[in-house]
Design an enzyme around this catalytic site. Structure first.
Site, PDB file in Angstrom:
ATOM      1  N   VAL A 154     -13.520 -28.747  19.949  1.00 18.43           N
ATOM      2  CA  VAL A 154     -13.891 -27.959  18.770  1.00 18.43           C
ATOM      3  C   VAL A 154     -12.645 -27.345  18.144  1.00 18.43           C
ATOM      4  O   VAL A 154     -11.758 -26.861  18.856  1.00 18.43           O
ATOM      5  CB  VAL A 154     -14.873 -26.828  19.162  1.00 18.43           C
ATOM      6  N   CYS A 155     -12.597 -27.380  16.808  1.00 14.08           N
ATOM      7  CA  CYS A 155     -11.547 -26.653  16.089  1.00 14.08           C
ATOM      8  C   CYS A 155     -12.183 -25.991  14.872  1.00 14.08           C
ATOM      9  O   CYS A 155     -13.407 -25.846  14.808  1.00 14.08           O
ATOM     10  CB  CYS A 155     -10.401 -27.590  15.692  1.00 14.08           C
ATOM     11  N   ALA A 156     -11.392 -25.622  13.890  1.00  8.28           N
ATOM     12  CA  ALA A 156     -11.941 -24.913  12.736  1.00  8.28           C
ATOM     13  C   ALA A 156     -12.786 -25.823  11.848  1.00  8.28           C
ATOM     14  O   ALA A 156     -13.901 -25.472  11.471  1.00  8.28           O
ATOM     15  CB  ALA A 156     -10.815 -24.280  11.921  1.00  8.28           C
ATOM     16  N   MET A 181     -16.041 -25.330  13.727  1.00  8.62           N
ATOM     17  CA  MET A 181     -16.708 -24.036  13.587  1.00  8.62           C
ATOM     18  C   MET A 181     -17.277 -23.833  12.185  1.00  8.62           C
ATOM     19  O   MET A 181     -18.207 -23.053  11.998  1.00  8.62           O
ATOM     20  CB  MET A 181     -15.731 -22.912  13.930  1.00  8.62           C
TER      21      MET A 181
END
Length: 376
Positions: A72-74, A100
């Site tokens: 997961v990242c932005a 996210m």
């Protein structure tokens, strides 16, 4: 092997499947500390993306090779690059498609109650800890505290075979953009909010001060507006069929609404005292409190609902047992913590004074909710 992607709904299903989920969050440490994906069976670690560029083998030590890793990242790009590096080293990975950003816009409905006369659905926007409600009776629906992604409610109404006829906001929200006026316009419904929350705005609404109760549906589901100031001066709670208190940001499962966002912490804390010890004092301990926010996944019960009997909240919440007005004021006014990011601009948007694009709205809302003061 190509790295697979999953969407927010699929990730949520995995989290609630009963099996453990391993999440590798590659955002920077401060962002991760402030706001991350949580769940009872989630194992989450934070290794920033740039650490993988150094190709330091030590960073792989805590990563499992026997379980899939959800990266997961932005917004998804950095996570995909890290997942490909892991894939090359023999790890099984998948990527949360838009990171996210996508998680922040995911809503999950769950039934609170249903009988022959009425149905209450709680719609949980998990990343924000925001809760909204659809109350259904005889083909009609009332929506309380909707988020700005109004299609979530129109799609749910269509699925339930009902028409949205009433849209309510318990108060002027500060941590997220309300979908109330837009949803009401799209559905051809009435929009209700307190007059005292909307001074100086040009949004069309019906003032809750003018209604002791709002009846809809052929079986007369009654929604009693209970003035419960403190979080904001015009905060209102809705008592449905004398059993279910949609409490807005006034009472939470683990705390009370913070009174400081208007810059009058002690004054509004006094109002909150009157709300706790006068306005809701006569409500039964069996009343089910259904708030508009929560701050901890522990507040989600086994049925997936955020809610608790008022008697249990009174028993576990120290400040709700503190009848000394001055002591209560000090406890509440002094424990508010960090303010919601961008809250002043969000308030102006919710009043209809400022306007932003959908992309700007997403940026403004990113992050956790900070509307509660916890005293459990």
């Amino acid at each position: 092997m190509a790295v697979s992607t999953i969407n927010a709904k699929e990730l949520h299903e995995r989290i609630h499947s009963g099996n453990a989920v391993f999440i590798l969050d590659v955002r920077n440490g401060e962002d991760y500390k402030d706001w991350k994906i949580e769940g009872r069976k989630i194992k989450s670690v934070n290794i920033p993306y740039f650490d993988f560029l150094d190709d330091n083998e030590d960073i792989y030590a805590g990563l499992p090779k026997d379980n899939e890793i959800v990266v997961v990242c932005a917004k998804g790009g950095s996570a995909k690059m890290v997942a490909e590096l892991l894939d090359d080293k023999g790890y099984k990975t998948s990527v949360l498609n838009e990171g996210m950003l996508e998680w922040s816009q995911f809503y999950h409905p769950v039934i609170v109650m249903e009988d022959e006369n009425a149905k209450i659905i709680q719609i949980n926007r998990l990343a924000k800890g925001c809760l909204s409600y659809m109350i259904i009776s005889e083909g009609e629906a009332m929506v309380v505290d909707p988020g700005r992604h109004i299609d979530e409610y129109t799609i749910l109404a269509k699925k339930e075979g009902v028409k949205i006829t009433n849209v309510m906001d318990t108060h002027l929200h500060a941590d997220h953009i309300s979908g109330g006026p837009q949803l009401a316009e799209k559905a051809g419904a009435a929009y209700y909010i307190s007059r005292s929350e909307m001074q100086g705005c040009d949004i069309s609404y019906k003032a809750l001060e003018d209604y002791e109760q709002i009846v809809f549906g052929s079986v007369s589901v009654k929604v009693l507006a209970v003035p419960t100031p403190g979080h904001t001066p015009g905060s209102v709670s809705f008592l449905v069929n004398e059993k279910y208190l949609l409490s807005g940001d006034t009472i939470f499962v683990g705390g009370l609404g913070r009174p400081d966002l208007g810059g009058k912490a002690r004054e509004w804390a006094q109002s909150l005292y009157d709300t706790v010890f006068r306005k809701i004092a006569n409500l039964s301990d069996d009343t089910l409190v259904l708030p508009t926010h929560y701050a901890d996944i522990k507040e989600i019960n086994e049925q997936g609902v955020v809610g608790a009997k008022l008697g249990n909240i009174r028993a576990s919440n120290e400040v709700m047992r503190t009848e000394d007005r001055e002591q209560f004021t000090e406890m509440v006014a002094g424990a508010s913590g960090a303010t919601p990011p961008n809250y002043e601009e969000i308030v102006q948007i919710n009043r209809g004074i400022a306007h932003v694009t959908a992309e700007e709205a997403t940026t403004l809302e990113i992050g956790p909710n900070r509307c509660a003061v916890h005293h459990s």
